[in-house]
Design an enzyme around this catalytic site. Structure first.
Site, PDB file in Angstrom:
ATOM      1  N   ASP A 252       0.873  -1.182   0.000  1.00  0.00           N
ATOM      2  CA  ASP A 252       0.000   0.000   0.000  1.00  0.00           C
ATOM      3  C   ASP A 252       0.905   1.226   0.000  1.00  0.00           C
ATOM      4  OD1 ASP A 252      -2.389   1.603   0.328  1.00  0.00           O
ATOM      5  OD2 ASP A 252      -1.801   1.879   2.404  1.00  0.00           O
ATOM      6  N   SER A 253       0.293   2.379  -0.250  1.00  0.00           N
ATOM      7  CA  SER A 253       1.053   3.620  -0.212  1.00  0.00           C
ATOM      8  C   SER A 253       1.520   3.939   1.211  1.00  0.00           C
ATOM      9  CB  SER A 253       0.164   4.760  -0.717  1.00  0.00           C
ATOM     10  OG  SER A 253      -1.053   4.781   0.009  1.00  0.00           O
TER      11      SER A 253
ATOM     12  N   GLY B 137      -3.020   8.987  -3.855  1.00  0.00           N
ATOM     13  CA  GLY B 137      -4.344   9.398  -4.333  1.00  0.00           C
ATOM     14  C   GLY B 137      -4.406  10.690  -5.110  1.00  0.00           C
TER      15      GLY B 137
ATOM     16  N   CYS C  18      -4.142  -1.318  -2.128  1.00  0.00           N
ATOM     17  CA  CYS C  18      -4.280   0.133  -2.266  1.00  0.00           C
ATOM     18  C   CYS C  18      -5.210   0.328  -3.459  1.00  0.00           C
ATOM     19  CB  CYS C  18      -2.917   0.761  -2.548  1.00  0.00           C
ATOM     20  SG  CYS C  18      -2.985   2.512  -2.949  1.00  0.00           S
TER      21      CYS C  18
ATOM     22  N   GLU D 231      -6.192   9.386   9.363  1.00  0.00           N
ATOM     23  CA  GLU D 231      -4.826   9.369   9.897  1.00  0.00           C
ATOM     24  C   GLU D 231      -4.717  10.211  11.168  1.00  0.00           C
ATOM     25  OE1 GLU D 231      -1.813   9.520   6.909  1.00  0.00           O
ATOM     26  OE2 GLU D 231      -2.629   7.649   6.093  1.00  0.00           O
TER      27      GLU D 231
ATOM     28  N   CYS E 248     -11.357   2.759  -0.886  1.00  0.00           N
ATOM     29  CA  CYS E 248     -10.092   3.305  -0.392  1.00  0.00           C
ATOM     30  C   CYS E 248      -9.774   2.568   0.901  1.00  0.00           C
ATOM     31  CB  CYS E 248     -10.228   4.803  -0.132  1.00  0.00           C
ATOM     32  SG  CYS E 248      -8.758   5.542   0.618  1.00  0.00           S
TER      33      CYS E 248
ATOM     34  N   HIS F 106      -8.580   3.413   3.651  1.00  0.00           N
ATOM     35  CA  HIS F 106      -8.865   4.065   4.932  1.00  0.00           C
ATOM     36  C   HIS F 106     -10.350   4.048   5.308  1.00  0.00           C
ATOM     37  CE1 HIS F 106      -4.872   5.554   4.136  1.00  0.00           C
ATOM     38  NE2 HIS F 106      -4.847   6.301   5.235  1.00  0.00           N
TER      39      HIS F 106
HETATM   40  N1  DGL Z   1      -4.143   3.714   0.011  1.00  0.00           N
HETATM   41  C1  DGL Z   1      -4.816   4.715  -0.772  1.00  0.00           C
HETATM   42  C2  DGL Z   1      -6.034   4.094  -1.473  1.00  0.00           C
HETATM   43  O1  DGL Z   1      -6.547   3.058  -1.077  1.00  0.00           O
HETATM   44  C3  DGL Z   1      -5.236   5.914   0.059  1.00  0.00           C
HETATM   45  C4  DGL Z   1      -4.096   6.762   0.542  1.00  0.00           C
HETATM   46  C5  DGL Z   1      -3.306   7.417  -0.591  1.00  0.00           C
HETATM   47  O2  DGL Z   1      -3.821   8.369  -1.226  1.00  0.00           O
HETATM   48  O3  DGL Z   1      -2.204   6.977  -0.842  1.00  0.00           O
HETATM   49  O4  DGL Z   1      -6.519   4.635  -2.438  1.00  0.00           O
END
Ligand code: DGL
Length: 260
Positions: free
Chosen positions: A7-8, A40, A70, A149, A181, A183
């Site tokens: 993931d990011s 994102g 992600c 976050e 997403c 989060h």
């Molecule tokens: N992990 C990203 C997603 O699921 C969200 C956070 C980001 O923008 O990197 O799209």
């Protein structure tokens, strides 16, 4: 041979949580690209380059399957990268779309995600391909990421932002809302309150783990969870343990990837 997940940043842990509950004895290697988060608001070219690097790293560590946990990387890069040199690569989109189509009646379906995920049109196209003529209401809801976050999971500011963002979904009377997403599963309580109890929320993390049940068979002894981060770990370990439980993490290590 472990399962690779990336993931990011920290958000992919919602997917790890679902994967660990579905496959408790599977070793997992997780890459969080904390030096380059967020994805994102980045271009497809950049997200693809980052994803390729991480996939290369995971392969060098001997994983036998990779989950792009992600949604942004899934929407912008996974299909293009495809099967990565014999290692199956799974994104979040197909499973989320399948779960949405399983519960939707005549629609419409709402999709919320980062700006990049929504503007890619990937979820919209997959939903329309799965059910031609289905109406899709897609909205970028980028402020949800920093709110999560910050830990403002059930906070009045988060609720205000949700009322603003979700107005088109409420107006169109969506039947289902895909949380596209990493989060957003953490905001389920607020999202359900704002959208109304009759709207079904599709958690793409759970849908991803569920879909892998059909293809996953490998079991290891320990169910070890190792984390690799592209920036200094800082408070990451504490945050992971508060989410996954104390002692959940076998090791946490910094790695260096080459792309600028
Ligand atoms: N992990 C990203 C997603 O699921 C969200 C956070 C980001 O923008 O990197 O799209």
């Amino acid at each position: 041979m472990p399962l690779g997940v990336f993931d990011s940043g920290i958000g992919g842990l919602t997917v790890v949580k679902a994967l660990r509950s579905a496959f408790p004895r599977r070793d997992i290697l997780y890459v969080g690209d904390t030096a380059r988060v967020p994805y994102g608001n980045k271009s497809a070219e950049t997200v693809e380059a980052y994803s390729r690097e991480i996939i290369g790293f995971l392969k060098s560590r001997g994983v036998d399957r990779i989950v792009a946990a992600c949604n942004t990387a899934s929407a912008l890069a996974v299909e293009k990268i495809g099967k990565s040199g014999g290692v199956p690569l799974h994104g979040m989109i197909d499973s989320g779309v399948k779960a949405a189509l399983a519960v939707v009646g005549s629609g419409p379906v709402g999709v919320i995600g980062t700006a990049a995920t929504i503007s890619s049109g990937a979820y919209q196209a997959a939903l329309e391909a799965g059910r031609p003529g289905l109406r899709v209401v897609a909205c970028a809801t980028p402020l949800f990421v920093p709110l999560v976050e910050e830990g403002w999971l059930d906070h009045e500011v988060t609720e205000k932002v949700a009322r603003e963002y979700l107005a088109p979904l409420i107006r169109e009377k969506v039947e289902v809302c895909v949380l596209a997403c990493t989060h957003y599963p953490l905001l389920k309580k607020v999202l359900q309150r704002v959208l109304g109890s009759e709207v079904k929320l599709v958690d793409s993390s759970e849908a991803c783990a569920e879909s892998l049940k059909g293809v996953e068979s490998r079991i290891s002894e320990k169910g070890e969870f190792r984390i690799f981060l592209t920036d200094e770990p800082g408070p990451f370990l504490g945050r992971v343990e508060s989410f996954l439980g104390r002692g959940a993490v076998g090791s946490i290590e910094r790695i260096h990837l080459t792309h600028g």
